[in-house]
Design a protein around this motif. Structure first.
Motif, PDB file in Angstrom:
ATOM      1  N   VAL A   1       0.852  -1.206   0.000  1.00 36.37           N
ATOM      2  CA  VAL A   1       0.000   0.000   0.000  1.00 36.37           C
ATOM      3  C   VAL A   1       0.884   1.251   0.000  1.00 36.37           C
ATOM      4  CG1 VAL A   1      -1.620   1.342   1.413  1.00 36.37           C
ATOM      5  CG2 VAL A   1      -2.031  -1.101   1.031  1.00 36.37           C
ATOM      6  N   ASN A   2       1.972   1.217   0.769  1.00 41.42           N
ATOM      7  CA  ASN A   2       2.870   2.384   0.829  1.00 41.42           C
ATOM      8  C   ASN A   2       3.528   2.660  -0.528  1.00 41.42           C
ATOM      9  OD1 ASN A   2       2.261   2.790   3.487  1.00 41.42           O
ATOM     10  ND2 ASN A   2       4.087   1.778   4.277  1.00 41.42           N
TER      11      ASN A   2
ATOM     12  N   THR B   1       0.870   4.245  -2.724  1.00 41.58           N
ATOM     13  CA  THR B   1       0.629   5.625  -2.296  1.00 41.58           C
ATOM     14  C   THR B   1       1.757   6.537  -2.775  1.00 41.58           C
ATOM     15  OG1 THR B   1      -0.468   4.747  -0.346  1.00 41.58           O
ATOM     16  CG2 THR B   1       0.156   7.071  -0.255  1.00 41.58           C
TER      17      THR B   1
ATOM     18  N   SER C   1       1.499   7.111  -6.539  1.00 38.41           N
ATOM     19  CA  SER C   1       0.365   7.989  -6.849  1.00 38.41           C
ATOM     20  C   SER C   1       0.687   9.431  -6.445  1.00 38.41           C
ATOM     21  CB  SER C   1      -0.874   7.473  -6.106  1.00 38.41           C
ATOM     22  OG  SER C   1      -1.887   8.418  -6.117  1.00 38.41           O
ATOM     23  N   ASP C   2       1.295   9.612  -5.284  1.00 41.91           N
ATOM     24  CA  ASP C   2       1.649  10.961  -4.828  1.00 41.91           C
ATOM     25  C   ASP C   2       2.708  11.584  -5.736  1.00 41.91           C
ATOM     26  OD1 ASP C   2      -0.164  10.794  -2.783  1.00 41.91           O
ATOM     27  OD2 ASP C   2       1.315  10.322  -1.230  1.00 41.91           O
TER      28      ASP C   2
ATOM     29  N   GLN D   1      -6.139   0.040  -2.834  1.00 40.33           N
ATOM     30  CA  GLN D   1      -5.418   1.319  -2.853  1.00 40.33           C
ATOM     31  C   GLN D   1      -5.175   1.786  -4.292  1.00 40.33           C
ATOM     32  OE1 GLN D   1      -5.072   3.352  -0.621  1.00 40.33           O
ATOM     33  NE2 GLN D   1      -3.168   4.523  -0.726  1.00 40.33           N
TER      34      GLN D   1
ATOM     35  N   ARG E   1      -6.907   5.254  -6.036  1.00 38.32           N
ATOM     36  CA  ARG E   1      -6.052   6.361  -6.486  1.00 38.32           C
ATOM     37  C   ARG E   1      -6.406   6.652  -7.949  1.00 38.32           C
ATOM     38  NH1 ARG E   1      -2.388   9.147  -3.056  1.00 38.32           N
ATOM     39  NH2 ARG E   1      -2.918   8.325  -1.036  1.00 38.32           N
TER      40      ARG E   1
END
Ligand SMILES: N[C@@H](CCC(=O)N[C@@H](CS)C(=O)NCC(=O)O)C(=O)O
Length: 236
Positions: A169-170, A173, A176-177, A216, A220
């Motif tokens: 998940v990290n 993330t 995506s960020d 996740q 996103r």
């Protein structure tokens, strides 16, 4: 003509292996002429797929294939990148190929729910490779045990299922960020990192392995739009 040695498609994805999908996406990004052949990684020069044959040479490893073909290209995909962008590209690639890959491998080969889904696909690969039917059930547990050991020795397999999912998940993330509203990972036009990012993210988005990591990716919206964009551009 390039011959790409790869595995088989599944779940609407061009290949069960994100590394094979990365190499083939790259070939499409560059408009290269190639033919794809389903191959047995046990017979591959480095014991893994993908590898290519080109003008009498055999090149193994998706990154080395790309390096080899880029060095022969008059329009290398990353030629416009600054040193800073190259550094970002290297870091994103390592995160996906050296960390996220082992989360994928765990989710398919080790996690019992994932193995239930993956097992029939491995049977299908065995059949596509011409493995005699009676041998497939004998080979399956051996390959699974080998993959379990690989994931354990690399380190990911030593964590609990929840911890492994959190690692996954990290990564999603972070990617995506980083992407924000850009059409591609490094701006308005595709670069080499997009072959990796697309293969590894689309494998979760359109693959059947349900749970926190797929959730996740699906939540996103920029990653979903990114996969749709890459698919429309290179795989439609
Ligand atoms: N670094 C390699 C990794 C390739 C790789 O791990 N391929 C896996 C499939 S995803 C494989 O062939 N595994 C067969 C095996 O380990 O026996 C690359 O970029 O091509």
């Amino acid at each position: 003509m390039i011959t790409l040695h790869k595995f088989i498609p599944a779940w609407g994805l061009p290949d069960i292996s994100p590394f094979c999908m990365k190499a083939e996406t790259y070939l499409r990004m560059t408009g290269a002429e190639y033919k794809a052949v389903v191959s047995d990684s046990r017979k591959a020069p480095k014991g893994k797929c993908p590898y290519i044959e080109h003008e009498g040479q055999v090149i193994s490893d998706s990154s080395m294939i790309i390096e080899y073909l880029e060095s022969r290209s008059s329009h290398p995909l990353d030629s416009d990148l600054t040193a800073h962008e190259r550094a970002i590209s290297a870091a994103l690639k390592a995160m996906l190929e050296e960390q996220f890959y082992f989360v994928i491998a765990w989710a398919r080969w080790v996690d019992p729910a994932g193995w239930n889904i993956y097992r029939p696909v491995i049977k299908e690969l065995g059949a596509a490779l011409g493995v005699p039917k009676p041998f497939i059930p004998l080979l399956e547990p051996l390959i699974r045990a080998q993959m379990r050991r690989t994931v354990y020795l690399q380190g990911t397999g030593r964590h609990s299922p929840d911890e492994i999912r959190r690692i996954g998940v990290n990564v999603v993330t972070a990617l995506s960020d980083w992407l924000e509203d850009k059409p591609y990972m490094l701006g308005t036009r595709p670069h080499l990192i997009d072959a990796t990012a697309y293969a590894f993210i689309a494998s979760w988005l359109w693959g059947p392995f349900e749970g926190a990591i797929k959730d996740q990716v699906s939540q996103r919206a920029n990653l979903v739009r990114y996969c749709d964009r890459m698919k429309a551009q290179y795989w439609a």
